[in-house]
Every structure is written in structure tokens, then in C-alpha cells.
Design a protein around this motif. Structure first.
Motif, PDB file in Angstrom:
ATOM      1  N   VAL A 110      16.870  56.827  53.814  1.00  0.00           N
ATOM      2  CA  VAL A 110      16.987  58.001  52.937  1.00  0.00           C
ATOM      3  C   VAL A 110      16.551  57.664  51.522  1.00  0.00           C
ATOM      4  N   ARG A 111      16.983  56.527  51.033  1.00  0.00           N
ATOM      5  CA  ARG A 111      16.670  56.127  49.663  1.00  0.00           C
ATOM      6  C   ARG A 111      15.182  55.915  49.442  1.00  0.00           C
ATOM      7  N   ASP A 112      14.519  55.280  50.417  1.00  0.00           N
ATOM      8  CA  ASP A 112      13.127  54.884  50.238  1.00  0.00           C
ATOM      9  C   ASP A 112      12.147  55.921  50.734  1.00  0.00           C
ATOM     10  N   GLY A 113      12.560  57.032  51.273  1.00  0.00           N
ATOM     11  CA  GLY A 113      11.806  58.150  51.796  1.00  0.00           C
ATOM     12  C   GLY A 113      10.306  58.157  51.489  1.00  0.00           C
ATOM     13  N   PRO A 173      24.894  64.083  49.292  1.00  0.00           N
ATOM     14  CA  PRO A 173      24.123  64.498  48.109  1.00  0.00           C
ATOM     15  C   PRO A 173      22.616  64.404  48.319  1.00  0.00           C
ATOM     16  N   ARG A 174      22.149  63.344  48.985  1.00  0.00           N
ATOM     17  CA  ARG A 174      20.715  63.195  49.209  1.00  0.00           C
ATOM     18  C   ARG A 174      20.215  64.168  50.276  1.00  0.00           C
ATOM     19  N   LEU A 175      21.047  64.485  51.242  1.00  0.00           N
ATOM     20  CA  LEU A 175      20.638  65.486  52.233  1.00  0.00           C
ATOM     21  C   LEU A 175      20.347  66.804  51.534  1.00  0.00           C
ATOM     22  N   ALA A 176      21.235  67.150  50.594  1.00  0.00           N
ATOM     23  CA  ALA A 176      21.063  68.420  49.884  1.00  0.00           C
ATOM     24  C   ALA A 176      19.865  68.392  48.945  1.00  0.00           C
ATOM     25  N   SER A 177      19.697  67.305  48.196  1.00  0.00           N
ATOM     26  CA  SER A 177      18.637  67.275  47.187  1.00  0.00           C
ATOM     27  C   SER A 177      17.259  67.082  47.801  1.00  0.00           C
ATOM     28  N   ASP A 178      17.182  66.351  48.916  1.00  0.00           N
ATOM     29  CA  ASP A 178      15.881  66.028  49.514  1.00  0.00           C
ATOM     30  C   ASP A 178      15.559  66.852  50.753  1.00  0.00           C
ATOM     31  N   THR A 234      36.132  64.348  48.520  1.00  0.00           N
ATOM     32  CA  THR A 234      35.167  63.761  47.589  1.00  0.00           C
ATOM     33  C   THR A 234      34.352  64.827  46.860  1.00  0.00           C
ATOM     34  N   ASP A 235      34.827  66.073  46.922  1.00  0.00           N
ATOM     35  CA  ASP A 235      34.147  67.191  46.240  1.00  0.00           C
ATOM     36  C   ASP A 235      32.706  67.354  46.714  1.00  0.00           C
ATOM     37  N   ARG A 236      32.476  67.145  48.010  1.00  0.00           N
ATOM     38  CA  ARG A 236      31.131  67.310  48.559  1.00  0.00           C
ATOM     39  C   ARG A 236      31.162  68.384  49.636  1.00  0.00           C
ATOM     40  N   CYS A 237      31.580  69.549  49.259  1.00  0.00           N
ATOM     41  CA  CYS A 237      31.705  70.659  50.199  1.00  0.00           C
ATOM     42  C   CYS A 237      30.353  71.359  50.358  1.00  0.00           C
ATOM     43  N   GLY A 238      30.326  72.387  51.176  1.00  0.00           N
ATOM     44  CA  GLY A 238      29.113  73.151  51.397  1.00  0.00           C
ATOM     45  C   GLY A 238      28.262  72.635  52.532  1.00  0.00           C
ATOM     46  N   THR A 239      28.763  71.645  53.256  1.00  0.00           N
ATOM     47  CA  THR A 239      28.001  71.077  54.361  1.00  0.00           C
ATOM     48  C   THR A 239      28.154  71.945  55.607  1.00  0.00           C
TER      49      THR A 239
END
Length: 455
Positions: free
Chosen positions: A28-31, A74-79, A106-111
Motif C-alpha cells: 500500500v505504501r509503495d503503490g 486511512p490509505r484505503l480511503a485516500s488512495d 481509533t476514530d476511523r469510522c465510515g468503513t
């Protein structure tokens, strides 16, 4: 055949439950990638997960995936990356709930998570058998009746179309139970390219792509027997990325700057993995002809795969049943030079004699000496007097009691057997329940999958 025309990138970051934890994060990081697929399951894994669920109804999935998924949100959402996985094991609903519960803390809702179910037929075995459906083992012919009282689980292998249906819901994460390994990679292609259920050649190509990458880095230089000493930076090995097109042709590669190596040779090695009839590779989605595959270099660490032919899917689905098959224990001792092999052989004879004197009954007593030809047998040419060897002994029996007694017979040799014994830091061998596998076939019309959304 209908669908889109864009190229998609599908990366596989796990080849089994226990694979390198950093691989998915680095992919994910190096996409860039569009889909991250994670393969956790084997027959043994399913039996382990079933035992976990029986102890705790809230378990039965690959627990490692929960922390991984939450960390990647977070990366799933942004990328715009989407995950497809069989981490659900025998309890995919619980897996989805665990991710959402952790995300809230962890305040990462919306999934949005889509769970594919329908593979678990454990509760339907008697009903199906009563209608004349047989579950004879496909290798031995052993009938279901021989294991029915000891049955732990029963799951049918599902293909790519149910997973593609889950992707069509817009889910960020798709969680399945017992899908085929290749279906995880095939599903994004079905979804994005609009392949139909009778597009045999593209489906076969997607299946081959899934087969190549299903074991993670095993196709990018890991576990590679071809000039393995020269594989660069294997500690930083890159996991595979499939660049797929609507035609079914694809390229296997890895992220630039990562270790490992993608060559025609490394891809060929993986193509032969768990392969039966190369002209008739069976999946729930199609039959793939591996003899039609053409490979060609497409640049550094890039191999193009073309020409794959497919044909009509089989009328049955493979069913994986697991059952309790007694108990086992395995113990080890290390003997050092001089006469290390002679000492180990003497120790094995002592243990066998003591078990006989106790009148214990076993289904099998097995001994081997690692370092003296255990892997290759008579073909090996071990050193005449190696510096050390490992004596490994194991037993299995229908009942627990004789196995328990065996577990007390190896450690005493440290003081009352041949000299120089060591390597007993873990103490007595652990007695374990044996879970065996019984594979059969089921008419495919008996299975109806469904998709449920969690958010």
C-alpha cells in the motif's frame, strides 16, 4: 463480453496465515495499486479456526487481519484501494464486526465491509446426505459415515463471482470464508471488466493470475530454487502485483526498489505449484488449460502472461471437511559429536523399547534423524560423523492416554540415555489433537451465496 477498458493493479500481500506482516503495508505504501488481496486459508488453517470458534463463538477468523485492516483504513480511503480477502475463515461476520469495533475506538469510522457467506455447509451435512448426496473422499473413496461422528467443519470452495458481487456494493473491504485462493485475484477483474460467467478465456486468465500470486512472494524470488544465491535483497522482498487488462492478458511485477526477482523462471516455478492435470485446472469459475500459457519478459522484473485458454466450469464444487482423527505428540533431542548419529539411533531404540514394555498401543510410531538423511532418505549422502544431529520422534493414537505417556519418555534420556543429549528447552512434547482433511464433491446447484453489508 462487456465491461471497462482500464488497466487495474492487483497486489497480493499474504500467501498464508502467518506470512510476513509488513508485506501488505509496504504494498500500500509503495503503490500504486487498486486492489490488495490477502490469502490466509488452507485446509489446516480452516480446522484451526473451527477449533477456535468452538472455544469462543466470537472467533474463527484470521485475527492478524483485524489490526492490519484498521491500520490501513486511512490509505484505503485516500488512495481508493480496496481489500479482498478470505481472512473470514469460518466466521467472516465476526471478522467484520471486530474490524468495525476496532475502527470506532481509533476514530476511523465510515468503513463499508461486505461479507460473503454460503460456503459453510456444516449445518447441512445430514440434510444433504438424506437426499442421496454422497461425500465420499475424492482420493480414497472413504465414505462420510466413517468420519461423521468426529466431523468438525464442512466448507465448499466458492469462486470469484460471489466476491465480485460483494465488490459491486462499493465495499472498501470484502471478507469471505472458504474461497479458492485464485478467486481473490479473479474477483476484481470480473468486477472491473464486466466479464460474464461464460467468458471462459478471460476467466481462465484471471484464474492463472490468481494462481501465480496466491502464494505471495513465492513468485517474486521467495522459496526459489533457480540461482537463489543471487536473488537481490531478499530481506526486503517485494510481493507480487498483477497488471491486468480486460482481454485477460496481464503482467506480473513488483514495486520498484524492492528486493526479490520476477523472471519467466520464477513464474514457471509457481505455475507448477499444486498442479494436477495441466490441461484441466478446475475451479468454481472455469477450467484453465495451463499448457496454453505463454510467458515472455516485459522489462526488468516484469513477465507478461498471454494466450490462456479456458472452458466450461465443472458441475461440482470441491468440499473440504475436517474431522478429529486422534492425538499426536512430537519430541526432539539433539546429540553432538562424536558418534552423533549412533547416539540418536540408540536413543530411538530405547524409547521404542520402553513404549513396548509399557504395553502402549499406537497407530504409528515414527522416528527420524535430521542431519543424517531424513529429508532424502537413501538418496542422501550425509557426513560420516556430523557435528550434531536432531532425533525427532512422533506418535499418534486414537486415544489421548498413550500419547500422554510417550510425552514423558524422551526427556528422561537426558540423564539415562546416550551421552551429549541437549536441545530439550521446551520440555515434554505437547499432546495435540489431530485434525484430518476429507475432500469431496458437491453439485454446485446446492450452494447459494449471499452478501451482507456491515458499516
Amino acid at each position: 463480453m462487456a465491461g471497462g477498458t482500464d488497466l487495474i493493479r492487483i497486489a497480493n500481500g499474504q500467501g498464508f496465515w502467518g506470512d510476513w506482516l509488513e508485506a501488505p503495508r509496504r504494498l500500500v505504501r509503495d503503490g500504486p495499486i487498486d486492489y490488495l488481496v490477502l490469502d490466509y486459508l488452507s485446509e489446516v488453517t480452516m480446522s484451526i479456526l473451527e477449533k477456535q470458534r468452538r472455544r469462543n463463538p466470537a472467533r474463527g477468523y484470521a485475527a492478524d487481519f483485524v489490526d492490519l485492516a484498521v491500520g490501513l483504513l486511512p490509505r484505503l480511503a485516500s488512495d481508493g484501494i480496496r481489500i479482498v480477502t478470505n481472512a473470514g475463515g469460518v466466521n467472516p461476520e465476526a471478522c467484520a464486526r471486530a474490524i468495525l469495533d476496532r475502527a470506532r475506538t481509533t476514530d476511523r469510522c465510515g468503513t463499508r465491509i461486505a461479507v460473503v457467506s454460503g460456503d459453510d455447509i456444516s449445518g447441512r451435512i445430514d440434510e444433504l446426505a438424506s437426499r442421496g448426496i454422497r461425500f465420499d473422499d475424492i482420493d480414497t473413496g472413504r465414505p462420510l459415515e466413517a468420519i461423521r461422528n468426529d466431523l468438525l467443519s464442512a466448507h465448499v470452495y466458492i469462486g470469484g463471482f460471489p466476491l465480485a458481487e460483494a465488490l459491486a456494493t462499493g465495499a472498501d473491504i470484502v471478507i469471505a470464508g472458504r474461497s479458492t485462493d485464485s478467486a481473490l485475484t479473479l474477483a476484481p477483474m470480473i468486477h472491473r471488466f464486466g466479464w460474464e460467467s461464460d467468458d471462459w478465456n478471460p476467466l481462465a486468465a484471471g484464474t492463472v493470475a490468481g494462481h501465480i500470486v496466491e502464494c505471495g512472494a513465492q513468485c517474486t524470488g521467495g522459496n526459489c530454487s533457480i540461482d537463489w544465491q543471487s536473488i537481490p535483497d531478499i530481506a526486503n522482498i517485494g510481493f507480487p502485483v498483477v497488471e491486468a487488462s480486460p482481454s485477460g492478458e496481464f503482467v506480473v511485477t513488483k514495486h520498484p526498489g524492492t528486493g526479490g526477482r520476477v523472471t519467466v523462471a520464477s513464474i514457471k516455478e509457481q505455475l507448477l505449484y499444486e498442479l494436477g492435470d495441466p490441461r484441466n485446472y478446475l475451479t468454481p469459475d472455469c477450467r484453465a488449460d495451463f499448457t496454453s500459457i505463454r510467458l515472455r519478459p516485459d522489462g526488468p522484473d516484469r513477465v507478461a502472461v498471454e494466450g490462456v485458454r479456458g472452458s466450461r466450469r465443472p458441475p461440482t464444487l470441491k468440499t473440504s471437511l475436517t474431522y478429529v482423527a486422534g492425538y499426536q505428540a512430537v519430541g526432539t533431542l539433539v546429540y553432538s559429536w562424536p558418534q552423533a548419529v549412533e547416539k540418536a539411533r540408540a536413543a530411538e531404540k530405547i524409547v521404542r523399547r520402553r513404549l513396548e514394555d509399557l504395553g502402549l498401543r499406537f497407530q504409528e510410531v515414527h522416528g527420524e534423524i535430521l542431519g543424517a538423511g531424513a529429508c532424502h532418505g537413501p538418496a542422501a549422502a550425509p557426513a560420516p560423523d556430523p557435528p550434531e544431529v536432531v532425533l525427532r520422534m512422533g506418535v499418534r493414537a486414537a486415544e489421548r492416554e498413550p500419547v500422554e505417556r510417550f510425552s514423558r519418555e524422551m526427556i528422561p534420556l537426558v540423564l539415562n540415555g546416550p551421552p551429549t543429549a541437549t536441545g530439550f528447552g521446551e520440555g515434554r512434547p505437547r499432546v495435540r489433537e489431530i485434525v484430518a482433511h476429507h475432500a469431496s464433491l458437491l453439485p454446485r446447484e446446492e450452494i447459494r451465496t449471499s452478501v451482507r453489508i456491515y458499516e
